[in-house]
Design a protein around this motif. Structure first.
Motif, PDB file in Angstrom:
ATOM      1  N   VAL A  21       0.948  -1.108   0.197  1.00 15.11           N
ATOM      2  CA  VAL A  21      -0.179  -0.260  -0.022  1.00 15.11           C
ATOM      3  C   VAL A  21       0.697   1.292  -0.220  1.00 15.11           C
ATOM      4  O   VAL A  21       1.746   1.285   0.810  1.00 15.11           O
ATOM      5  CB  VAL A  21      -0.926   0.057   1.113  1.00 15.11           C
ATOM      6  N   ALA A  63      -7.321   2.606   0.510  1.00 12.64           N
ATOM      7  CA  ALA A  63      -6.388   1.616  -0.143  1.00 12.64           C
ATOM      8  C   ALA A  63      -5.793   0.767   0.855  1.00 12.64           C
ATOM      9  O   ALA A  63      -5.688  -0.591   0.609  1.00 12.64           O
ATOM     10  CB  ALA A  63      -5.209   2.344  -0.917  1.00 12.64           C
ATOM     11  N   LEU A  64      -5.818   1.030   2.175  1.00 13.44           N
ATOM     12  CA  LEU A  64      -5.204   0.259   3.175  1.00 13.44           C
ATOM     13  C   LEU A  64      -6.190  -0.746   3.528  1.00 13.44           C
ATOM     14  O   LEU A  64      -6.086  -2.037   3.374  1.00 13.44           O
ATOM     15  CB  LEU A  64      -4.633   0.839   4.386  1.00 13.44           C
ATOM     16  N   ALA A  69      -6.564  -3.694   0.979  1.00 14.36           N
ATOM     17  CA  ALA A  69      -5.470  -4.430   0.935  1.00 14.36           C
ATOM     18  C   ALA A  69      -5.848  -5.804   1.765  1.00 14.36           C
ATOM     19  O   ALA A  69      -5.194  -6.756   1.422  1.00 14.36           O
ATOM     20  CB  ALA A  69      -4.311  -3.563   1.266  1.00 14.36           C
TER      21      ALA A  69
END
Ligand code: PMP
Ligand code: GLN
Length: 402
Positions: free
Chosen positions: A143, A156-157, A160
Motif C-alpha cells: 500500500v 487503499a489500506l 488491501a
C-alpha cells in the motif's frame, strides 16, 4: 551446478552497502547508509568492556547466554516498556533479545507466517521487508504512501486486506520518510487488525529519535493490539551503536514463544557483554532519551535548510536519521539512482535513491534520502560541496556531462 535459491540468487547487494562503497571509492561524504559518526554513550561502551572481564559474572560470562536474552536485559526492556509507554511486559516470557532488529524482523515473520499468507506493507518499505516475506513463501501486499505528505491512504489500506491476510508490518518512525504515525492513523490500523483478526509486527527502531514534540506511540498500546503485536527495538539506534546489532522484541507470551523458536534457528543467542551493556543503556535517565531526539532534530534542521539553500526541496521529517529531498529543481536529467551516482562521483556526497525502497511499479524518481546522524562539521562540509556543485548554475546539461 544446480540452481541455488532463486530469490537470493536474483537479489543484489543492498543499496546501503553499494552507496557506502561508492563513497569510499570517490572520497565522498557518506550521507547514505544510516549510521552515526560518533560513539554511543561512554557508560554503555564502558559497561560492554567491563562485562567481558567482570569476575563477579562468573567464568561463563562469555559463553552462550540464555536463548531469549540475559535476564538483566529482558528486565530492562520490560522496564523501558513501562516507563515510556505504560506497557506491562513480562520479562521472563514476553521478551526475546536478538542480533539486531534485522534478526528480530526475520524471526517475527518466520514465527507468524505460513506460505501463501498475505502481508500488508506500507511502501516505501525498509529494504529487507519484501525479500524476507517472499523468502518465507508469503505474499506482500503493498500500500503506497505518496510524497510529499506521505499520508496514510486509508481506503487503499482497508482494501488491501483479504481473508488470507495474516499480518501487517508497520515501521514508525518510518525509514526513509521520517513519518511518525499519529494516534488517528494508528487507531485506524488497529481497528483493521482487530476486525480481520491479524497480527502486527512493529518496527520501532527509531522510537526515541523523534522531533518537534512528536510522540512515538507504539501500535501495541492501541485498543485490541496488546495481544496481537510484536514490537521491535534496536540498541543500534537508541544508543548510536549500530555495529553492536542488539535488538529486542516485546510480544505476548504465545507469540514470543514462537519468535524464540525462530531465533533459535537463526542465531540462537546474541553476545552477552553487549546485552549487559544495553541493559545499562536502557536504564539511562529520561534526560538521555530526550537529548538524543533534540540533538538529532537540530541536525535535521541544519541539513534540511542547507539542502533547501542548494535548491533541493526537503520534505518534513519528524523522526529517524533521515531527510528525503526532491532534486527535480536542480535540472538533472535522469532518475534518482542516476542522480545519486552523479552526486557521489561529481559532488562528493553520497545519498540513497528513494526508489530503492519500492518493490512496486512506477516508484517516485525525484527523491533522495540523506542521513543527518553526523557531526555538524560533516553536514556543513556536505552542503558546501553540494552548493559548490549545484547552486551556482543549477545543472545545465553540459555541466552534467562534463
Ligand atoms: N528497521 C529499520 C527501519 C531500519 O532503518 C534498520 C536499520 N538500521 C533496521 C530495522 C535494522 O536495525 P538493526 O541494525 O538493529 O538490525
Ligand atoms: N538502516 C540503515 C539505513 O537505512 C542501513 C542498515 C544496513 O546497511 N543494512 O541506512
Amino acid at each position: 551446478m544446480r540452481a541455488m535459491n532463486s530469490l537470493l540468487e536474483a537479489t543484489g547487494t543492498t543499496i546501503f552497502t553499494v552507496m557506502s562503497a561508492l563513497a569510499v571509492q570517490h572520497g565522498a561524504i557518506n550521507l547514505g547508509q544510516g549510521f552515526p559518526d560518533e560513539d554511543g554513550p561512554d557508560a554503555v561502551v564502558a559497561a560492554a568492556a567491563a562485562a567481558l572481564s567482570d569476575a563477579s559474572l562468573g567464568p561463563t560470562r562469555n559463553q552462550y547466554p540464555p536463548l531469549t536474552g540475559v535476564p538483566v536485559l529482558r528486565e530492562a526492556v520490560a522496564a523501558a516498556n513501562r516507563r515510556f509507554y505504560g506497557l506491562e511486559i513480562d520479562p521472563t516470557s514476553e521478551v526475546v533479545v536478538t542480533s539486531g532488529a534485522t534478526e528480530a524482523l526475520t524471526a517475527c515473520l518466520m514465527a507468524l507466517l505460513n506460505p501463501g499468507d498475505e502481508v500488508v506493507l506500507l511502501e516505501p518499505t525498509y529494504d529487507i521487508y519484501v525479500p524476507v516475506v517472499k523468502l518465507l513463501g508469503a505474499v506482500p501486499k503493498l500500500v503506497r504512501l505518496e510524497p510529499p505528505g506521505w499520508d496514510l491512504p486509508r481506503a487503499a489500506l482497508a482494501a488491501a486486506f483479504t481473508p488470507r491476510t495474516k499480518l501487517l508490518l508497520l515501521n514508525s518512525p518510518m525509514n526513509p520518510t521520517g513519518k511518525v504515525f499519529g494516534v488517528e492513523d494508528l487507531d485506524f490500523i488497529a481497528d483493521l487488525c482487530v476486525r480481520h483478526d491479524i497480527y502486527a509486527v512493529c518496527d520501532e527502531v527509531y522510537e526515541h529519535l523523534v522531533f518537534d514534540g512528536a510522540a512515538h506511540i507504539p501500535l501495541m498500546t492501541r485498543p485490541g493490539m496488546r495481544e496481537r503485536c510484536a514490537r521491535i527495538g534496536s540498541a543500534g539506534k537508541t544508543f548510536s551503536l549500530t555495529g553492536w546489532k542488539v535488538g529486542y522484541v516485546s510480544a505476548p507470551r504465545a507469540m514470543a514463544a514462537v519468535i524464540a523458536k525462530a531465533h533459535q534457528n537463526l542465531t540462537f543467542t546474541t553476545p552477552p557483554h553487549l546485552q549487559r551493556a544495553v541493559a545499562v543503556g536502557l536504564a539511562q535517565h529520561d534526560d538521555y532519551f530526550a537529548a538524543i531526539g533534540a540533538r538529532l532534530a537540530a541536525k535535521r534542521t541544519r541539513l534540511a535548510s542547507g539542502l533547501a539553500d542548494v535548491g533541493f526541496v526537503p520534505l518534513q521529517t519528524r523522526g529517524s536519521y533521515f531527510v528525503t529531498a526532491d532534486f527535480s529543481g536542480l535540472g538533472f536529467d535522469g532518475d534518482d539512482a542516476a542522480f545519486c551516482r552523479f552526486m557521489v562521483e561529481r559532488a562528493g556526497v553520497a545519498a540513497i535513491p528513494v526508489s530503492a525502497f519500492y518493490a512496486g511499479e512506477a516508484a517516485p524518481r525525484d527523491y533522495v534520502r540523506f542521513a543527518f546522524c553526523k557531526q555538524d562539521a560533516l553536514l556543513d562540509a556536505a552542503i558546501e560541496r553540494l552548493a559548490r556543485h549545484f547552486a551556482p548554475r543549477r545543472l545545465t546539461r553540459s555541466a552534467q556531462t562534463a
